[in-house]
Design a protein around this motif. Structure first.
Motif, PDB file in Angstrom:
ATOM      1  N   ALA A 103      10.862   7.413   7.624  1.00  0.00           N
ATOM      2  CA  ALA A 103      10.720   6.571   8.515  1.00  0.00           C
ATOM      3  C   ALA A 103      11.749   6.352  10.149  1.00  0.00           C
ATOM      4  N   GLY A 104      12.344   6.537   9.224  1.00  0.00           N
ATOM      5  CA  GLY A 104      13.709   6.455  10.217  1.00  0.00           C
ATOM      6  C   GLY A 104      14.459   4.819  10.119  1.00  0.00           C
ATOM      7  N   ILE A 105      14.000   4.611   9.360  1.00  0.00           N
ATOM      8  CA  ILE A 105      14.720   3.486   9.842  1.00  0.00           C
ATOM      9  C   ILE A 105      16.433   3.324   9.347  1.00  0.00           C
ATOM     10  N   PRO A 106      17.508   3.205  10.109  1.00  0.00           N
ATOM     11  CA  PRO A 106      18.814   3.511  11.152  1.00  0.00           C
ATOM     12  C   PRO A 106      19.364   2.577   9.294  1.00  0.00           C
ATOM     13  N   TRP A 107      19.354   2.028   8.810  1.00  0.00           N
ATOM     14  CA  TRP A 107      19.875   0.949   8.112  1.00  0.00           C
ATOM     15  C   TRP A 107      19.083   0.667   6.706  1.00  0.00           C
ATOM     16  N   TYR A 108      20.051   0.580   5.331  1.00  0.00           N
ATOM     17  CA  TYR A 108      19.141  -0.052   4.213  1.00  0.00           C
ATOM     18  C   TYR A 108      20.071  -0.744   3.607  1.00  0.00           C
ATOM     19  N   LEU A 109      19.656  -1.798   3.272  1.00  0.00           N
ATOM     20  CA  LEU A 109      20.856  -2.574   2.706  1.00  0.00           C
ATOM     21  C   LEU A 109      20.695  -3.122   1.181  1.00  0.00           C
TER      22      LEU A 109
ATOM     23  N   LEU B 220       1.420  -0.786   0.111  1.00  0.00           N
ATOM     24  CA  LEU B 220      -0.227  -0.087  -0.412  1.00  0.00           C
ATOM     25  C   LEU B 220       0.710   1.462   0.218  1.00  0.00           C
ATOM     26  N   TRP B 221       1.080   1.744  -1.373  1.00  0.00           N
ATOM     27  CA  TRP B 221       1.584   3.166  -0.896  1.00  0.00           C
ATOM     28  C   TRP B 221       1.716   4.395  -1.358  1.00  0.00           C
ATOM     29  N   ASP B 222       0.453   4.768  -0.593  1.00  0.00           N
ATOM     30  CA  ASP B 222      -0.655   6.260  -0.057  1.00  0.00           C
ATOM     31  C   ASP B 222      -1.526   6.352  -0.783  1.00  0.00           C
ATOM     32  N   GLY B 223      -2.727   4.583  -0.333  1.00  0.00           N
ATOM     33  CA  GLY B 223      -4.086   5.067  -0.986  1.00  0.00           C
ATOM     34  C   GLY B 223      -3.926   3.999  -2.158  1.00  0.00           C
ATOM     35  N   ASP B 224      -2.549   3.179  -3.099  1.00  0.00           N
ATOM     36  CA  ASP B 224      -2.763   3.109  -4.217  1.00  0.00           C
ATOM     37  C   ASP B 224      -1.885   1.640  -3.945  1.00  0.00           C
ATOM     38  N   LEU B 225      -2.941   0.607  -3.996  1.00  0.00           N
ATOM     39  CA  LEU B 225      -1.973  -1.054  -3.951  1.00  0.00           C
ATOM     40  C   LEU B 225      -1.131  -1.287  -5.351  1.00  0.00           C
ATOM     41  N   ARG B 226       0.040  -1.869  -5.030  1.00  0.00           N
ATOM     42  CA  ARG B 226       1.735  -2.005  -5.641  1.00  0.00           C
ATOM     43  C   ARG B 226       1.448  -3.636  -5.642  1.00  0.00           C
ATOM     44  N   VAL B 227       1.234  -4.374  -6.749  1.00  0.00           N
ATOM     45  CA  VAL B 227       1.007  -6.114  -7.174  1.00  0.00           C
ATOM     46  C   VAL B 227       2.331  -5.985  -7.755  1.00  0.00           C
ATOM     47  N   SER B 228       3.277  -7.304  -7.165  1.00  0.00           N
ATOM     48  CA  SER B 228       4.331  -7.643  -7.565  1.00  0.00           C
ATOM     49  C   SER B 228       4.539  -8.914  -7.819  1.00  0.00           C
TER      50      SER B 228
ATOM     51  N   PRO C 138       4.960  -2.257  12.954  1.00  0.00           N
ATOM     52  CA  PRO C 138       5.865  -0.537  12.529  1.00  0.00           C
ATOM     53  C   PRO C 138       7.258  -0.054  12.415  1.00  0.00           C
ATOM     54  N   SER C 139       7.353   0.628  11.722  1.00  0.00           N
ATOM     55  CA  SER C 139       8.281   1.281  11.586  1.00  0.00           C
ATOM     56  C   SER C 139      10.051   1.974  12.442  1.00  0.00           C
ATOM     57  N   ASP C 140       8.882   1.781  13.634  1.00  0.00           N
ATOM     58  CA  ASP C 140      10.118   2.343  14.465  1.00  0.00           C
ATOM     59  C   ASP C 140      10.820   0.641  15.194  1.00  0.00           C
ATOM     60  N   LEU C 141      10.632  -0.448  15.389  1.00  0.00           N
ATOM     61  CA  LEU C 141      11.211  -1.060  15.203  1.00  0.00           C
ATOM     62  C   LEU C 141      11.597  -2.111  14.140  1.00  0.00           C
ATOM     63  N   ALA C 142      12.025  -1.528  12.991  1.00  0.00           N
ATOM     64  CA  ALA C 142      13.305  -2.216  12.057  1.00  0.00           C
ATOM     65  C   ALA C 142      14.389  -1.156  12.356  1.00  0.00           C
ATOM     66  N   ARG C 143      15.159  -2.171  12.444  1.00  0.00           N
ATOM     67  CA  ARG C 143      16.385  -1.945  11.855  1.00  0.00           C
ATOM     68  C   ARG C 143      17.175  -1.702  10.972  1.00  0.00           C
ATOM     69  N   LEU C 144      16.903  -2.824  10.160  1.00  0.00           N
ATOM     70  CA  LEU C 144      17.866  -2.871   9.245  1.00  0.00           C
ATOM     71  C   LEU C 144      16.431  -3.134   8.067  1.00  0.00           C
ATOM     72  N   VAL C 145      15.996  -2.362   6.877  1.00  0.00           N
ATOM     73  CA  VAL C 145      15.702  -3.042   5.873  1.00  0.00           C
ATOM     74  C   VAL C 145      16.532  -3.201   4.503  1.00  0.00           C
ATOM     75  N   CYS C 146      16.779  -4.247   3.911  1.00  0.00           N
ATOM     76  CA  CYS C 146      17.037  -4.790   2.513  1.00  0.00           C
ATOM     77  C   CYS C 146      16.115  -5.240   1.335  1.00  0.00           C
TER      78      CYS C 146
ATOM     79  N   LEU D 221       5.562   2.032   7.295  1.00  0.00           N
ATOM     80  CA  LEU D 221       6.106   3.533   7.475  1.00  0.00           C
ATOM     81  C   LEU D 221       5.035   4.587   7.672  1.00  0.00           C
ATOM     82  N   LYS D 222       4.768   4.459   7.692  1.00  0.00           N
ATOM     83  CA  LYS D 222       3.203   5.349   7.933  1.00  0.00           C
ATOM     84  C   LYS D 222       1.786   4.896   7.757  1.00  0.00           C
ATOM     85  N   PRO D 223       1.561   5.928   8.822  1.00  0.00           N
ATOM     86  CA  PRO D 223      -0.102   4.738   7.675  1.00  0.00           C
ATOM     87  C   PRO D 223      -0.451   5.497   6.039  1.00  0.00           C
TER      88      PRO D 223
END
Length: 183
Positions: free
Chosen positions: A129-135, A30-38, A99-107, A75-77
């Protein structure tokens, strides 16, 4: 390939409607009201994520963290994404959305159809969203690009191509060689 769905809907989806979809076979974000299907990831993509999950499992546990593949991350509402891999602090395993505040790293593992989304749009979303690490794991070579959040944007912290080693010290201590992720 990522697409907007369903095509005949002309108004935004709410988070409640998104969650009412329940579990479905496709990867739906869900991206800001739009569904994105992969489409489901390729076996190569899944293999790389599995090997990375195995490499990070024990180092995560040693720090009191958990590593997950393909979880719903808020990441947010009205913005819920599915990173390929996420390291979190303690979560409620019965909740469908973390909730994103529990994420320490996303990949994210890039593919020809989503590389720009992962390198630009999702990077921006994760930083916001303030996630500290991105791989980011590059398609084909499994090259590793590690970013650290500095203020409101990510700064490159380390890179490892074939024959090199990526050394993580946060949120876990680990060494990863790109070739070790390949089938």
């Amino acid at each position: 390939m990522t697409a907007m769905a369903p095509a005949d809907r002309d108004f935004p989806w709410t988070e409640e409607e998104f969650l009412a979809l329940d579990e479905i076979a496709d990867r739906v974000e869900l991206w800001d009201g739009d569904l994105r299907v992969s489409a489901s990831p390729t076996p190569w993509h899944q293999h790389v994520i599995t090997e990375l999950l195995i490499a990070l499992r024990l180092p995560s546990r040693e720090r009191g963290l958990r590593v997950h593949s393909a979880i719903n991350l808020r990441l947010k509402p009205n913005r819920i994404v599915i990173p390929d891999l996420t390291i979190t602090s303690a979560i409620d395993f019965h909740e469908r959305v973390v909730p994103s505040d529990l994420a320490r790293l996303v990949c994210e593992v890039t593919s020809p159809s989503n590389a720009a989304t992962d390198r630009v749009l999702k990077m921006h979303y994760y930083a916001e969203a303030g996630i500290p690490w991105y791989l980011v794991v590059e398609h084909v070579t499994a090259g590793l690009w590690l970013y650290r959040l500095e203020g409101e944007k990510y700064e490159l912290d380390g890179v490892a191509e074939q024959g090199e080693t990526l050394r993580l010290v946060e949120p876990v201590t680990a060494e990863i060689r790109p070739e070790s992720l390949l089938p």
